[in-house]
Design a protein around this motif. Structure first.
Motif, PDB file in Angstrom:
ATOM      1  N   THR A 136     -52.112 -88.389 -69.776  1.00  0.00           N
ATOM      2  CA  THR A 136     -50.748 -88.473 -69.272  1.00  0.00           C
ATOM      3  C   THR A 136     -50.348 -90.248 -69.739  1.00  0.00           C
ATOM      4  OG1 THR A 136     -51.693 -88.959 -67.661  1.00  0.00           O
ATOM      5  CG2 THR A 136     -50.807 -87.087 -67.565  1.00  0.00           C
ATOM      6  N   ALA A 140     -47.269 -92.316 -70.962  1.00  0.00           N
ATOM      7  CA  ALA A 140     -46.343 -92.708 -71.193  1.00  0.00           C
ATOM      8  C   ALA A 140     -46.333 -94.388 -71.312  1.00  0.00           C
ATOM      9  CB  ALA A 140     -47.029 -92.766 -69.244  1.00  0.00           C
ATOM     10  N   GLY A 143     -44.528 -94.696 -73.890  1.00  0.00           N
ATOM     11  CA  GLY A 143     -42.626 -94.696 -74.024  1.00  0.00           C
ATOM     12  C   GLY A 143     -42.046 -93.344 -74.130  1.00  0.00           C
ATOM     13  N   LEU A 144     -43.757 -92.182 -74.095  1.00  0.00           N
ATOM     14  CA  LEU A 144     -43.031 -90.748 -74.572  1.00  0.00           C
ATOM     15  C   LEU A 144     -42.945 -89.514 -73.188  1.00  0.00           C
ATOM     16  CD1 LEU A 144     -44.786 -89.832 -77.710  1.00  0.00           C
ATOM     17  CD2 LEU A 144     -42.769 -90.990 -77.209  1.00  0.00           C
ATOM     18  N   GLY A 145     -43.213 -90.598 -72.113  1.00  0.00           N
ATOM     19  CA  GLY A 145     -43.808 -89.868 -70.679  1.00  0.00           C
ATOM     20  C   GLY A 145     -41.914 -89.042 -70.856  1.00  0.00           C
ATOM     21  N   GLY A 146     -42.203 -87.338 -70.272  1.00  0.00           N
ATOM     22  CA  GLY A 146     -41.028 -86.889 -69.984  1.00  0.00           C
ATOM     23  C   GLY A 146     -39.927 -86.720 -70.981  1.00  0.00           C
ATOM     24  N   THR A 147     -40.379 -86.442 -72.238  1.00  0.00           N
ATOM     25  CA  THR A 147     -39.867 -86.509 -73.400  1.00  0.00           C
ATOM     26  C   THR A 147     -40.459 -85.136 -74.147  1.00  0.00           C
ATOM     27  OG1 THR A 147     -41.021 -87.882 -74.822  1.00  0.00           O
ATOM     28  CG2 THR A 147     -39.378 -88.960 -73.726  1.00  0.00           C
ATOM     29  N   TRP A 149     -40.786 -85.090 -77.168  1.00  0.00           N
ATOM     30  CA  TRP A 149     -41.185 -85.795 -78.432  1.00  0.00           C
ATOM     31  C   TRP A 149     -42.710 -85.557 -77.620  1.00  0.00           C
ATOM     32  CZ3 TRP A 149     -40.447 -85.313 -83.518  1.00  0.00           C
ATOM     33  CH2 TRP A 149     -39.225 -84.858 -83.352  1.00  0.00           C
ATOM     34  N   THR A 225     -48.169 -80.682 -66.331  1.00  0.00           N
ATOM     35  CA  THR A 225     -48.617 -82.422 -66.468  1.00  0.00           C
ATOM     36  C   THR A 225     -47.347 -83.156 -67.499  1.00  0.00           C
ATOM     37  OG1 THR A 225     -49.969 -82.602 -68.262  1.00  0.00           O
ATOM     38  CG2 THR A 225     -50.515 -82.146 -65.672  1.00  0.00           C
ATOM     39  N   ARG A 229     -39.529 -82.820 -65.938  1.00  0.00           N
ATOM     40  CA  ARG A 229     -38.194 -82.824 -66.291  1.00  0.00           C
ATOM     41  C   ARG A 229     -37.278 -81.469 -66.073  1.00  0.00           C
ATOM     42  NH1 ARG A 229     -34.780 -87.819 -68.142  1.00  0.00           N
ATOM     43  NH2 ARG A 229     -36.155 -89.454 -67.797  1.00  0.00           N
TER      44      ARG A 229
ATOM     45  N   ALA C  23     -37.532 -91.744 -84.374  1.00  0.00           N
ATOM     46  CA  ALA C  23     -36.835 -90.801 -82.952  1.00  0.00           C
ATOM     47  C   ALA C  23     -37.600 -90.663 -82.100  1.00  0.00           C
ATOM     48  CB  ALA C  23     -37.096 -89.692 -84.671  1.00  0.00           C
ATOM     49  N   CYS C  24     -38.664 -91.196 -82.019  1.00  0.00           N
ATOM     50  CA  CYS C  24     -38.811 -90.570 -79.936  1.00  0.00           C
ATOM     51  C   CYS C  24     -38.738 -91.536 -79.973  1.00  0.00           C
ATOM     52  CB  CYS C  24     -40.351 -90.571 -80.517  1.00  0.00           C
ATOM     53  SG  CYS C  24     -41.809 -89.930 -81.587  1.00  0.00           S
ATOM     54  N   ALA C  25     -38.930 -92.771 -79.523  1.00  0.00           N
ATOM     55  CA  ALA C  25     -39.096 -93.769 -79.661  1.00  0.00           C
ATOM     56  C   ALA C  25     -37.694 -94.006 -78.944  1.00  0.00           C
ATOM     57  CB  ALA C  25     -39.526 -95.302 -79.785  1.00  0.00           C
ATOM     58  N   PRO C  27     -34.948 -91.693 -77.656  1.00  0.00           N
ATOM     59  CA  PRO C  27     -34.589 -91.071 -76.192  1.00  0.00           C
ATOM     60  C   PRO C  27     -35.765 -91.665 -74.508  1.00  0.00           C
ATOM     61  CG  PRO C  27     -35.934 -89.483 -77.801  1.00  0.00           C
ATOM     62  CD  PRO C  27     -35.823 -90.693 -78.646  1.00  0.00           C
ATOM     63  N   ALA C  28     -36.757 -92.038 -75.493  1.00  0.00           N
ATOM     64  CA  ALA C  28     -37.651 -92.769 -74.369  1.00  0.00           C
ATOM     65  C   ALA C  28     -37.299 -93.849 -73.762  1.00  0.00           C
ATOM     66  CB  ALA C  28     -39.132 -92.362 -74.965  1.00  0.00           C
ATOM     67  N   PRO C  31     -33.787 -94.031 -70.647  1.00  0.00           N
ATOM     68  CA  PRO C  31     -34.507 -93.900 -69.148  1.00  0.00           C
ATOM     69  C   PRO C  31     -35.373 -94.749 -69.369  1.00  0.00           C
ATOM     70  CG  PRO C  31     -35.197 -92.065 -70.533  1.00  0.00           C
ATOM     71  CD  PRO C  31     -34.339 -93.373 -71.576  1.00  0.00           C
ATOM     72  N   GLU C  54     -30.182 -87.919 -61.144  1.00  0.00           N
ATOM     73  CA  GLU C  54     -31.433 -86.972 -61.415  1.00  0.00           C
ATOM     74  C   GLU C  54     -31.843 -87.209 -59.362  1.00  0.00           C
ATOM     75  OE1 GLU C  54     -34.663 -86.385 -63.535  1.00  0.00           O
ATOM     76  OE2 GLU C  54     -35.264 -84.834 -62.689  1.00  0.00           O
ATOM     77  N   ILE C  85     -28.822 -83.989 -61.331  1.00  0.00           N
ATOM     78  CA  ILE C  85     -29.426 -82.845 -61.949  1.00  0.00           C
ATOM     79  C   ILE C  85     -29.957 -82.441 -61.140  1.00  0.00           C
ATOM     80  CG2 ILE C  85     -31.271 -82.365 -63.471  1.00  0.00           C
ATOM     81  CD1 ILE C  85     -29.682 -85.273 -65.346  1.00  0.00           C
ATOM     82  N   ARG C 104     -45.081 -86.337 -62.696  1.00  0.00           N
ATOM     83  CA  ARG C 104     -43.940 -87.182 -63.698  1.00  0.00           C
ATOM     84  C   ARG C 104     -43.972 -89.124 -63.733  1.00  0.00           C
ATOM     85  NH1 ARG C 104     -37.759 -84.842 -62.828  1.00  0.00           N
ATOM     86  NH2 ARG C 104     -37.717 -86.745 -63.898  1.00  0.00           N
ATOM     87  N   SER C 107     -46.404 -90.347 -65.586  1.00  0.00           N
ATOM     88  CA  SER C 107     -46.541 -90.560 -67.055  1.00  0.00           C
ATOM     89  C   SER C 107     -44.609 -91.556 -67.130  1.00  0.00           C
ATOM     90  CB  SER C 107     -45.827 -88.832 -67.410  1.00  0.00           C
ATOM     91  OG  SER C 107     -44.871 -87.984 -67.205  1.00  0.00           O
ATOM     92  N   GLY C 108     -44.624 -92.198 -66.371  1.00  0.00           N
ATOM     93  CA  GLY C 108     -43.574 -93.119 -66.570  1.00  0.00           C
ATOM     94  C   GLY C 108     -42.335 -92.967 -66.838  1.00  0.00           C
ATOM     95  N   ASP C 109     -41.841 -91.499 -65.975  1.00  0.00           N
ATOM     96  CA  ASP C 109     -40.835 -90.771 -66.085  1.00  0.00           C
ATOM     97  C   ASP C 109     -40.261 -90.595 -64.583  1.00  0.00           C
ATOM     98  OD1 ASP C 109     -38.987 -89.076 -66.831  1.00  0.00           O
ATOM     99  OD2 ASP C 109     -39.844 -87.465 -66.711  1.00  0.00           O
ATOM    100  N   PRO C 110     -40.160 -91.181 -63.507  1.00  0.00           N
ATOM    101  CA  PRO C 110     -39.287 -90.979 -62.381  1.00  0.00           C
ATOM    102  C   PRO C 110     -38.310 -90.121 -62.449  1.00  0.00           C
ATOM    103  CG  PRO C 110     -39.744 -93.368 -62.392  1.00  0.00           C
ATOM    104  CD  PRO C 110     -39.804 -92.789 -63.851  1.00  0.00           C
ATOM    105  N   PRO C 338     -34.295 -94.139 -64.277  1.00  0.00           N
ATOM    106  CA  PRO C 338     -33.096 -94.482 -64.598  1.00  0.00           C
ATOM    107  C   PRO C 338     -31.895 -95.011 -64.443  1.00  0.00           C
ATOM    108  CG  PRO C 338     -34.359 -92.377 -64.996  1.00  0.00           C
ATOM    109  CD  PRO C 338     -34.899 -92.687 -63.636  1.00  0.00           C
TER     110      PRO C 338
END
Lengths: 286, 311, 443
Positions: A136, A140, A143-147, A149, A225, A229, C23-25, C27-28, C31, C54, C85, C104, C107-110, C338
């Motif tokens: 996890t 994060a 930069g792929l956390g919550g995606t 990908w 985990t 989202r 491509a991965c980076a 969308p990340a 936010p 959200e 959301i 969340r 994993s850096g996705d608050p 975000p």
């Protein structure tokens, strides 16, 4: 031979036993079906839990699929779509990697290749809890956390052992003479793969793709985990949420389980043969 | 560089991305988790202060760990009974079904499909459905199996299923519904393996034994069973490692249960780490899980590999 | 030649992985970047879908979801361009949601803003870890410092800053009872723990299940236990448990555990299979006479169309008259939200009188502000508003106000065992250990 006799109580017994087991195996399906075709009021009537719906209705499927915004219920259609977006790329990438790896590990063994293979295989047995905390954090950090990908990457990586294993066993059956012949014609490592093995690989790919598709589709721990989202959740997480609600609308939940199970179930019913092959290959030597 | 050597290098280079990825994601992360398990990390912020094996002591010694040790002991017993009974059910029923299906059955394909389809489902789906089937309801409004028993006039058999706290010694009876669900899902797997094994035994062998005057039972006991032994071993390893690390099914179906009657290390780890934020403790649990699985899998991998080299 | 081809392939692989990574980076990155000042007002580059908000909560159903939607409506009227959301995770008084939130945040996705129990749950987990932005400025900008009672401000403050916006107050220590059953048997709701057992005995003799419980989910055990503790030891000793002043090995905790164990003789046998709402249902259905649970039960009854004081009665939990055990749901502002601007707008709605008066009558709780419009609330909630203003306030541990998440997990494990074996001595040892592990008690 016993089969030739016209009537044999032993054979009758065998059939009865098989049918009995088949009925037991289908009990959950029966429960799913009768519950999901009932309206909420009827599913609440627990005395009728095991009885078929009085007037079958599709309303729970509709609610489970499209959601009920005023109840704060998101439709599972979104999650099915998410699962597809996740499962398809992860399946393709890990199958391709597995094919190349399997090719090398069966036909181009260098010194230490078997050890590397064994070390790779170990990766498919580990309890994923033992890598979850670093995973996890790394996801994060990059930069792929919550995606989606991020989860694709995870499934690709942890899919490598099984796909490699299946392809390695598959390619091992290809006669070495065919490869020798191609090499005498001057084909190199890639050309042999492209000209000789790849054309033979379709059944192998079918097995691997089915296997990976079902396991990624069905996976829960990584999804729960890494990808929480709501607009990105895969179907397993959404289903667990639906079923974990305080006030359970079981007709809805059962419709949800059917929706969640449908894609893998269809694949299985159509391509069951290959599914079994994937299963057997999963046991290292098969 | 010689030609052959160059090609060996190329071969290695093709493998390299996978080697690097797995090196990091499997071995690197395991090492990292081990390091966490030896640290003081308790809370959201990482704290790698070295505390030695304290987190493991807490799991195994009641005096130090208190309720954590009690819970972990229950978890290990639950895992033990779950594994043993689950394997027995899968191997026993799976073999029985395979042998039955091997008797030139009409409609074999249909039966096979029925026995095997649960394999294609997610443990989450299985957990949700079987939760509904085994949820006991209330005394006045029974549901699930209890409702069925009520309909059949068998009220005395109604039971609290996975919410029961009854036990025989360290075996919690609440595990039984969970084992049923798990076996329902995985029995088809052993059946398919045995069926493939049976089909691989040449008919001449059986015929020869019959000519020698062996009865059908003897043919199975003397010829077929021994030949199925490697399959049993494979099935035990594959199912065994699944049951040692089981999480999704139980988490969805019952959770830890009253008095931890259906708790397993996987749930303990998840709750401790992500609900209680006791990261170091959670890491220690996961390392114990890893060791349990490794104990089963590593010897198997080693012998498999050796066998191949000899061939 | 072959050599060239190999390198070409390696190059292709590298390129492909680079492509995949970018491509991965992409969308990340969006936010992850802190929201700039002008971001909201249709910055040319930002796609329309990016103007989002959200909100993370565990309000999935019933009055809670209705209340949340009512606040969303107010927000939408003010900011029609923002897409909301509604991120909800069901189950277990938020225990599932907390695990989800933790993963969340890790994993850096608050989310932009999340529901959290005011008090230690927020402070000890998220503030200490430096994952939150203070919201003091929102209180000051909106002139809220006087609109909230000081006691509430204290609970949400640490290090001279305020860390979340409370939207409601719930009461933990309520005894719900079936008025019909009590009248038939000539009983009064018990005022003390001794009364409780007298009443329970009488009910049992009359063939009624005296008390409902639904503890499929250990938080319901915690809930009953915190109330028994409060009833047995009184507010000072109870509050001392959470500061280390009351000894977990002492006689008070022992009495509380014994009382709890004794209560279990009077509850429905299938309690482990039920959820709180099913237990609450038993009381209004006449299947049980009493139920100790927080006042979201009133909200649940309202959603069933039942009227307070007619269809059900309530009283403080025995031994807790004059005490208000509180918990509060609040919303915070995570670092790296975000859509920070929208999150602030949301907090302004959630903390406003308008927002709280829309939310609370539906949720079945009282506003955290002192200026709520009494007319909007039913009889039960009005009585709770009066009590909140006059009673002594103590924090609930089950619902995050009194203790850190880690500590509550430890107590939960002790209670999970206790409800199965009712071994008072073992439970007390485990509870004392949990306090030591939490770093509040010394060995």
């Amino acid at each position: 031979m016993s089969a030739r006799r016209s009537f044999d109580p032993m054979r009758l017994g065998i059939y009865l036993l098989l049918i009995l087991f088949a009925m037991l195996f289908l009990v959950p399906v029966y429960v799913m079906l009768v519950s999901s075709f009932k309206p909420f009021a009827e599913v609440q009537d627990l005395s009728r839990m095991w009885l078929p719906p009085k007037a079958p209705t599709l309303e729970s499927f509709q609610a489970a699929w499209f959601g009920v915004p005023e109840k704060g219920l998101r439709g599972l259609s979104l999650n099915i779509f998410n699962s597809l977006k996740l499962t398809i790329p992860a399946t393709i990438i890990s199958s391709l990697l597995g094919s190349m790896n399997g090719y090398i590990l069966s036909k181009w063994k260098f010194r230490g290749a078997d050890l590397i293979f064994a070390l790779m295989l170990f990766g498919m047995f580990i309890p994923y809890q033992s890598i979850l905390i670093p995973l996890t954090r790394v996801i994060a950090t990059i930069g792929l956390g919550g995606t989606i990908w991020g989860l694709i990457l995870v499934h690709v990586v942890y899919g490598i052992p099984i796909t490699t294993l299946i392809f390695r066993n598959y390619y091992a059956e290809v006669p070495t003479e065919m490869i020798e012949a191609a090499r005498i014609d001057g084909a190199g490592i890639f050309k042999v793969y492209w000209k000789v093995l790849f054309p033979l690989s379709m059944p192998g790919f079918v097995v691997v793709i089915i296997w990976q598709f079902t396991s990624i589709w069905n996976e829960f721990l990584f999804a729960v985990t890494i990808l929480q989202r709501p607009e990105l959740q895969p179907i397993t997480v959404a289903l667990r949420n639906l079923a974990g609600s305080q006030i359970k609308e079981w007709n809805l939940v059962m419709a949800g389980t059917l929706i969640a199970a449908m894609p893998t179930l269809i694949i299985y019913i159509i391509l069951g043969r290959y599914f079994i092959r994937g299963l057997l290959a999963g046991s290292v030597k098969g | 560089m010689s030609h052959a050597r160059k090609e060996r290098w190329t071969a290695f280079l093709i493998l390299l991305p996978s080697i690097i990825l797995l090196g990091i994601f499997v071995y690197g992360f395991i090492a990292w988790t081990m390091r966490v398990s030896l640290s003081k990390w308790d809370g959201i912020t990482p704290d790698y202060t070295w505390v030695g094996f304290e987190n493991f002591h807490r799991l195994f010694s009641k005096d130090i760990g208190g309720v954590a040790a009690i819970r972990f002991r229950i978890d290990l017993w639950n895992t033990f009974f779950f594994t043993v009974l689950f394997l027995l059910a899968c191997v026993g029923v799976g073999m029985l079904l395979a042998i039955l299906l091997d008797q030139r059955i009409r409609g074999e394909g249909v039966f096979r499909t029925v026995y095997l389809f649960p394999m294609s489902l997610s443990f989450v789906v299985t957990g949700v459905v079987w939760q509904w089937i085994f949820s006991p309801g209330t005394a006045s409004r029974p549901r699930g199996v209890n409702a069925l028993l009520g309909m059949m006039g068998l009220e005395q058999l109604q039971w609290r299923w996975f919410t029961s706290t009854e036990s025989i010694g360290p075996f919690h009876l609440a595990l039984i519904p969970v084992i049923v669900a798990a076996a329902w899902q995985m029995t088809g797997y052993t059946m398919a393996m045995y069926l493939a094994g049976l089909r691989g035994i040449p008919e001449e062998l059986r015929e020869a034994a019959r000519v020698d005057g062996a009865t059908e039972t003897q043919v199975y006991r003397r010829i077929i069973m021994p030949m199925l032994r490697p399959i049993t071993l494979s099935a035990l390893i594959v199912l065994g490692h699944i049951s040692l690390k089981i999480f999704d099914l139980i988490y969805t179906m019952t959770g830890k249960g009253p008095g931890f009657v259906t708790d397993v290390p996987g749930i303990f780890m998840f709750e401790t780490t992500f609900q209680g934020n006791h990261y170091a403790q959670g890491a220690a649990i996961s390392i114990v899980m890893l060791l349990m699985v490794a104990l089963v899998v590593v010897p198997y991998l080693v012998t498999s590999m050796r066998g191949e080299v000899e061939r | 030649m072959r050599n060239n081809r190999v390198w070409f392939l390696v190059l292709a692989l590298v390129l492909m992985s680079a492509l995949a990574l970018s491509a991965c980076a992409a969308p990340a990155a969006a936010p992850a970047a802190p929201a700039g000042e002008g971001e909201q007002q249709g910055e040319a580059a930002a796609p329309a879908g990016e103007n989002q908000l959200e909100i993370f909560s565990w309000w999935t159903a019933g009055g809670e979801a209705d209340g949340l939607n009512a606040m969303y409506e107010i927000f939408k009227q003010k900011y029609p361009d923002v897409e909301i959301i509604n991120a909800t995770v069901a189950g277990g008084a938020g225990s599932n949601a907390k695990a989800v939130l933790a993963t969340r945040m890790q994993s850096g996705d608050p989310p932009d803003s999340f529901q959290v129990h005011a008090g230690h749950e927020l402070i000890d987990t998220w503030v200490v870890a430096d994952k939150m932005e203070p919201v003091t400025f929102i209180f000051e900008d909106n002139g809220w410092m006087d609109a909230y009672p000081q006691g509430v401000i204290d609970i949400i403050s640490a290090n001279d800053e305020i860390w979340s916006v409370p939207v409601n107050i719930h009461r933990s220590n309520v005894l719900w009872y079936n008025k019909g059953i009590f009248e038939e048997n000539g009983l009064e709701p018990p005022a003390t723990m001794e009364d409780f057992f007298t009443v329970a005995e009488a009910l049992k003799a009359a063939g009624v299940t005296p008390m409902a419980q639904g503890d499929n989910g250990v938080w319901a055990d915690n809930h009953l236990f915190e109330n028994v503790m409060l009833g047995v030891m009184g507010p000072e000793k109870y509050a001392g448990l959470w500061t280390g002043d009351t000894d977990w090995n002492g006689p008070e905790v022992k009495t509380a555990l014994e009382t709890y164990a004794k209560m279990m003789d009077y509850v429905n046998e299938d309690h482990a299979a039920l959820n709180w709402d099913q237990a609450a249902q038993m009381v209004v259905d006449g299947d049980a006479a009493m139920y100790i649970m927080g006042d979201w039960v009133a909200g649940y009854y309202t959603s069933l169309g039942l009227e307070p004081d007619q269809d059900y009665g309530w009283a403080p939990v025995p031994g807790t008259d004059g005490v208000f055990m509180m918990l509060s749901d609040s919303f915070g502002l995570p670092k790296g939200a975000p859509h920070r601007e929208n999150a602030i707008r949301w907090l302004e709605v959630a903390g406003s009188k308008e927002g709280q008066d829309a939310f609370n009558p539906l949720k079945g709780s009282i506003p955290a502000r002192t200026d709520g419009d009494r007319e909007l609330y039913n009889v039960y909630l009005q009585s709770a508003m009066d009590d909140f203003a006059s009673d002594q306030i103590v924090p609930s541990y089950t619902h995050g106000a009194a203790a850190s998440e880690g500590w509550v997990t430890g107590i939960s494990d002790a209670m999970t065992l206790f409800v199965a074996d009712l071994d008072v001595e073992a439970a007390q040892t485990n509870l004392a250990q949990a306090c030591v592990d939490a770093g509040v008690c010394s060995e």
